[in-house]
Design a protein around this motif. Structure first.
Motif, PDB file in Angstrom:
ATOM      1  N   GLU A   1     146.742  51.183  55.176  1.00 15.88           N
ATOM      2  CA  GLU A   1     145.437  50.919  55.790  1.00 15.88           C
ATOM      3  C   GLU A   1     145.341  51.511  57.202  1.00 15.88           C
ATOM      4  N   MET A   2     146.434  51.434  57.985  1.00 17.67           N
ATOM      5  CA  MET A   2     146.313  51.727  59.418  1.00 17.67           C
ATOM      6  C   MET A   2     147.036  52.978  59.903  1.00 17.67           C
ATOM      7  N   CYS A   3     147.910  53.551  59.105  1.00 16.37           N
ATOM      8  CA  CYS A   3     148.724  54.669  59.603  1.00 16.37           C
ATOM      9  C   CYS A   3     148.565  55.947  58.779  1.00 16.37           C
TER      10      CYS A   3
ATOM     11  N   HIS B   1     146.132  57.685  57.396  1.00 14.56           N
ATOM     12  CA  HIS B   1     145.194  58.796  57.671  1.00 14.56           C
ATOM     13  C   HIS B   1     145.742  59.729  58.729  1.00 14.56           C
ATOM     14  N   CYS B   2     146.438  59.177  59.706  1.00 11.85           N
ATOM     15  CA  CYS B   2     146.977  60.048  60.754  1.00 11.85           C
ATOM     16  C   CYS B   2     148.331  60.643  60.366  1.00 11.85           C
ATOM     17  N   HIS B   3     149.222  59.806  59.779  1.00 11.28           N
ATOM     18  CA  HIS B   3     150.616  60.240  59.621  1.00 11.28           C
ATOM     19  C   HIS B   3     150.986  60.697  58.224  1.00 11.28           C
TER      20      HIS B   3
ATOM     21  N   PRO C   1     149.407  64.254  64.794  1.00 10.35           N
ATOM     22  CA  PRO C   1     150.337  63.171  64.443  1.00 10.35           C
ATOM     23  C   PRO C   1     151.368  63.680  63.428  1.00 10.35           C
ATOM     24  N   PRO C   2     152.657  63.502  63.678  1.00 15.04           N
ATOM     25  CA  PRO C   2     153.656  64.070  62.759  1.00 15.04           C
ATOM     26  C   PRO C   2     153.680  63.341  61.413  1.00 15.04           C
ATOM     27  N   HIS C   3     154.145  64.053  60.380  1.00 15.50           N
ATOM     28  CA  HIS C   3     154.369  63.428  59.072  1.00 15.50           C
ATOM     29  C   HIS C   3     155.522  62.447  59.231  1.00 15.50           C
TER      30      HIS C   3
ATOM     31  N   GLU D   1     158.986  62.636  57.512  1.00 14.11           N
ATOM     32  CA  GLU D   1     160.113  63.332  58.148  1.00 14.11           C
ATOM     33  C   GLU D   1     160.477  62.691  59.491  1.00 14.11           C
ATOM     34  N   ALA D   2     159.463  62.484  60.330  1.00 12.20           N
ATOM     35  CA  ALA D   2     159.735  62.066  61.713  1.00 12.20           C
ATOM     36  C   ALA D   2     160.347  60.669  61.814  1.00 12.20           C
ATOM     37  N   ALA D   3     160.097  59.789  60.818  1.00 11.90           N
ATOM     38  CA  ALA D   3     160.585  58.403  60.927  1.00 11.90           C
ATOM     39  C   ALA D   3     162.106  58.342  60.993  1.00 11.90           C
TER      40      ALA D   3
ATOM     41  N   GLU E   1     164.012  60.147  62.683  1.00  7.98           N
ATOM     42  CA  GLU E   1     164.539  60.494  64.017  1.00  7.98           C
ATOM     43  C   GLU E   1     164.543  59.322  64.994  1.00  7.98           C
ATOM     44  N   TRP E   2     163.860  58.237  64.651  1.00  8.53           N
ATOM     45  CA  TRP E   2     163.709  57.140  65.604  1.00  8.53           C
ATOM     46  C   TRP E   2     164.450  55.901  65.131  1.00  8.53           C
ATOM     47  N   GLN E   3     165.024  55.165  66.090  1.00  8.83           N
ATOM     48  CA  GLN E   3     165.645  53.867  65.794  1.00  8.83           C
ATOM     49  C   GLN E   3     164.543  52.854  65.486  1.00  8.83           C
TER      50      GLN E   3
ATOM     51  N   THR F   1     147.894  60.601  73.689  1.00  8.40           N
ATOM     52  CA  THR F   1     148.238  61.228  72.408  1.00  8.40           C
ATOM     53  C   THR F   1     147.254  60.846  71.309  1.00  8.40           C
ATOM     54  N   GLY F   2     146.648  59.657  71.380  1.00  9.23           N
ATOM     55  CA  GLY F   2     145.826  59.160  70.276  1.00  9.23           C
ATOM     56  C   GLY F   2     146.576  58.159  69.431  1.00  9.23           C
ATOM     57  N   MET F   3     147.871  57.910  69.726  1.00  5.89           N
ATOM     58  CA  MET F   3     148.647  56.895  68.999  1.00  5.89           C
ATOM     59  C   MET F   3     148.238  55.511  69.532  1.00  5.89           C
ATOM     60  N   PRO F   4     147.561  54.676  68.680  1.00  9.07           N
ATOM     61  CA  PRO F   4     147.041  53.391  69.168  1.00  9.07           C
ATOM     62  C   PRO F   4     148.135  52.356  69.396  1.00  9.07           C
ATOM     63  N   ALA F   5     147.841  51.357  70.243  1.00  6.52           N
ATOM     64  CA  ALA F   5     148.725  50.193  70.424  1.00  6.52           C
ATOM     65  C   ALA F   5     148.292  49.122  69.429  1.00  6.52           C
TER      66      ALA F   5
ATOM     67  N   ASN G   1     157.483  44.288  59.990  1.00  4.95           N
ATOM     68  CA  ASN G   1     157.279  44.619  58.577  1.00  4.95           C
ATOM     69  C   ASN G   1     156.886  46.090  58.418  1.00  4.95           C
ATOM     70  N   ILE G   2     155.972  46.536  59.300  1.00  6.24           N
ATOM     71  CA  ILE G   2     155.554  47.950  59.238  1.00  6.24           C
ATOM     72  C   ILE G   2     156.750  48.860  59.549  1.00  6.24           C
ATOM     73  N   VAL G   3     157.569  48.466  60.540  1.00  7.24           N
ATOM     74  CA  VAL G   3     158.749  49.270  60.901  1.00  7.24           C
ATOM     75  C   VAL G   3     159.695  49.365  59.690  1.00  7.24           C
TER      76      VAL G   3
ATOM     77  N   PHE H   1     158.973  49.257  56.611  1.00  9.34           N
ATOM     78  CA  PHE H   1     158.395  50.176  55.629  1.00  9.34           C
ATOM     79  C   PHE H   1     158.529  51.623  56.095  1.00  9.34           C
ATOM     80  N   VAL H   2     158.188  51.865  57.379  1.00 10.71           N
ATOM     81  CA  VAL H   2     158.237  53.227  57.930  1.00 10.71           C
ATOM     82  C   VAL H   2     159.646  53.823  57.801  1.00 10.71           C
ATOM     83  N   LYS H   3     160.686  53.016  58.065  1.00 11.88           N
ATOM     84  CA  LYS H   3     162.060  53.531  57.990  1.00 11.88           C
ATOM     85  C   LYS H   3     162.463  53.901  56.565  1.00 11.88           C
TER      86      LYS H   3
HETATM   87  C1  HEC Z   1     144.523  57.858  65.174  1.00 10.24           C
HETATM   88  C2  HEC Z   1     145.750  58.435  64.674  1.00 10.24           C
HETATM   89  C3  HEC Z   1     146.993  57.578  64.615  1.00 10.24           C
HETATM   90  C4  HEC Z   1     147.157  56.366  63.987  1.00 10.24           C
HETATM   91  C5  HEC Z   1     146.097  55.546  63.252  1.00 10.24           C
HETATM   92  C6  HEC Z   1     148.561  56.047  64.098  1.00 10.24           C
HETATM   93  N1  HEC Z   1     149.217  57.011  64.818  1.00 10.24           N
HETATM   94 FE1  HEC Z   1     151.222  57.073  65.213  1.00 10.24          FE
HETATM   95  N2  HEC Z   1     150.967  58.780  66.327  1.00 10.24           N
HETATM   96  C7  HEC Z   1     149.760  59.428  66.506  1.00 10.24           C
HETATM   97  C8  HEC Z   1     149.962  60.522  67.435  1.00 10.24           C
HETATM   98  C9  HEC Z   1     148.900  61.495  67.903  1.00 10.24           C
HETATM   99  C10 HEC Z   1     151.337  60.500  67.808  1.00 10.24           C
HETATM  100  C11 HEC Z   1     152.053  61.353  68.868  1.00 10.24           C
HETATM  101  C12 HEC Z   1     152.542  62.663  68.381  1.00 10.24           C
HETATM  102  C13 HEC Z   1     153.221  63.475  69.470  1.00 10.24           C
HETATM  103  O1  HEC Z   1     153.065  63.219  70.664  1.00 10.24           O
HETATM  104  O2  HEC Z   1     153.919  64.404  69.081  1.00 10.24           O
HETATM  105  C14 HEC Z   1     151.930  59.404  67.052  1.00 10.24           C
HETATM  106  C15 HEC Z   1     153.290  59.095  67.095  1.00 10.24           C
HETATM  107  C16 HEC Z   1     153.893  58.172  66.265  1.00 10.24           C
HETATM  108  C17 HEC Z   1     155.321  58.048  66.069  1.00 10.24           C
HETATM  109  C18 HEC Z   1     156.399  58.948  66.723  1.00 10.24           C
HETATM  110  C19 HEC Z   1     156.574  60.148  65.840  1.00 10.24           C
HETATM  111  C20 HEC Z   1     157.181  61.358  66.501  1.00 10.24           C
HETATM  112  O3  HEC Z   1     158.258  61.803  66.058  1.00 10.24           O
HETATM  113  O4  HEC Z   1     156.584  61.891  67.452  1.00 10.24           O
HETATM  114  C21 HEC Z   1     155.525  57.008  65.191  1.00 10.24           C
HETATM  115  C22 HEC Z   1     156.865  56.478  64.673  1.00 10.24           C
HETATM  116  C23 HEC Z   1     154.204  56.498  64.839  1.00 10.24           C
HETATM  117  N3  HEC Z   1     153.249  57.228  65.513  1.00 10.24           N
HETATM  118  C24 HEC Z   1     153.985  55.434  63.969  1.00 10.24           C
HETATM  119  C25 HEC Z   1     152.711  54.957  63.612  1.00 10.24           C
HETATM  120  C26 HEC Z   1     152.493  53.817  62.754  1.00 10.24           C
HETATM  121  C27 HEC Z   1     153.587  53.004  62.067  1.00 10.24           C
HETATM  122  C28 HEC Z   1     151.135  53.645  62.655  1.00 10.24           C
HETATM  123  C29 HEC Z   1     150.376  52.557  61.941  1.00 10.24           C
HETATM  124  C30 HEC Z   1     150.711  51.185  62.303  1.00 10.24           C
HETATM  125  C31 HEC Z   1     150.518  54.705  63.448  1.00 10.24           C
HETATM  126  N4  HEC Z   1     151.498  55.464  64.023  1.00 10.24           N
HETATM  127  C32 HEC Z   1     149.136  54.915  63.559  1.00 10.24           C
HETATM  128  C33 HEC Z   1     148.549  59.108  65.895  1.00 10.24           C
HETATM  129  C34 HEC Z   1     148.292  57.970  65.152  1.00 10.24           C
END
Ligand code: HEC
Length: 179
Positions: free
Chosen positions: A79-81, A83-85, A103-105, A108-110, A112-114, A129-133, A145-147, A149-151
């Motif tokens: 639902e939340m990740c 579309h971007c990832h 936003p990286p795939h 693959e990128a997961a 690389e992170w702890q 960057t556009g990565m939401p809090a 829970n999301i972490v 799944f992501v790993k």
């Molecule tokens: C609106 C788009 C968007 C959404 C929604 C989003 N992200 Fe991101 N995310 C980004 C962007 C942009 C980056 C930064 C990429 C960079 O700086 O190289 C990022 C970076 C990351 C990274 C680091 C990856 C890397 O190697 O750089 C992780 C892990 C991540 N997001 C997890 C998540 C998770 C889990 C969710 C859902 C809960 C989420 N993101 C939702 C856009 C998004």
């Protein structure tokens, strides 16, 4: 000595005024249709990595990320990740292709992170960057829970992904060419 210090002071003032003029005159092109220059990219990437590593170091992770936690994180990921990832078997949504940085795939990128770093990043997001809090809207338990799944994403097949998310598609994503 005084002249030397005066010279440094004058240079700093000139640099400051130059920067202010550059900002006010629109010297920096913010258009996301253009790639970042290599220096800007280096500054952003390095700042991002160092900050996430520092943030992750302050997080205490649960002893284990269980299959139950991952199962609970599957639907929120879709639902939340996704579309971007993107996800196994899915491309990013077409509008997310227009983001800079892209936003990286996470398939693959997961890897690389702890877990503590992914947790910190999802909770706090990343400015510029556009990565939401997600912390303001989600509990720590939801985020772990999301972490979990992501790993698991890097090892997941498209079929496993569909099963774990019970096949609920988001219309924003286009199905990918099978990878
Ligand atoms: C609106 C788009 C968007 C959404 C929604 C989003 N992200 Fe991101 N995310 C980004 C962007 C942009 C980056 C930064 C990429 C960079 O700086 O190289 C990022 C970076 C990351 C990274 C680091 C990856 C890397 O190697 O750089 C992780 C892990 C991540 N997001 C997890 C998540 C998770 C889990 C969710 C859902 C809960 C989420 N993101 C939702 C856009 C998004």
């Amino acid at each position: 000595m005084l002249a030397f210090l005066g010279g440094i002071g004058a240079t700093l003032v000139a640099l400051f005024l130059g920067t202010v003029a550059y900002v006010y005159l629109g010297g920096y092109n913010i258009a996301a249709t253009e790639e970042h220059g290599s220096f800007t990219r280096w500054v952003f990437d390095t700042t991002f990595h160092q900050s996430v590593e520092g943030g992750g170091a302050s997080v205490s992770a649960p002893e284990e990320l269980t299959p139950e936690m991952a199962a609970a994180g599957a639907a929120p990921y879709k639902e939340m990740c996704q579309h971007c990832h993107s996800a196994p078997g899915w491309e990013r949504a077409s509008w997310a292709e227009g983001m800079r940085p892209l936003p990286p795939h996470l398939t693959e990128a997961a890897a690389e992170w702890q877990p503590s770093e992914v947790f910190w990043l999802v909770k706090h997001g990343a400015k510029m960057t556009g990565m939401p809090a997600f912390g303001p809207s989600h509990s720590d338990e939801d985020i772990w829970n999301i972490v979990a799944f992501v790993k698991r994403l890097p090892a997941m097949t498209p079929q496993e992904y569909e099963q774990s998310t019970s096949g609920t598609g988001t219309s924003a994503n286009a199905p990918a060419v099978q990878r």
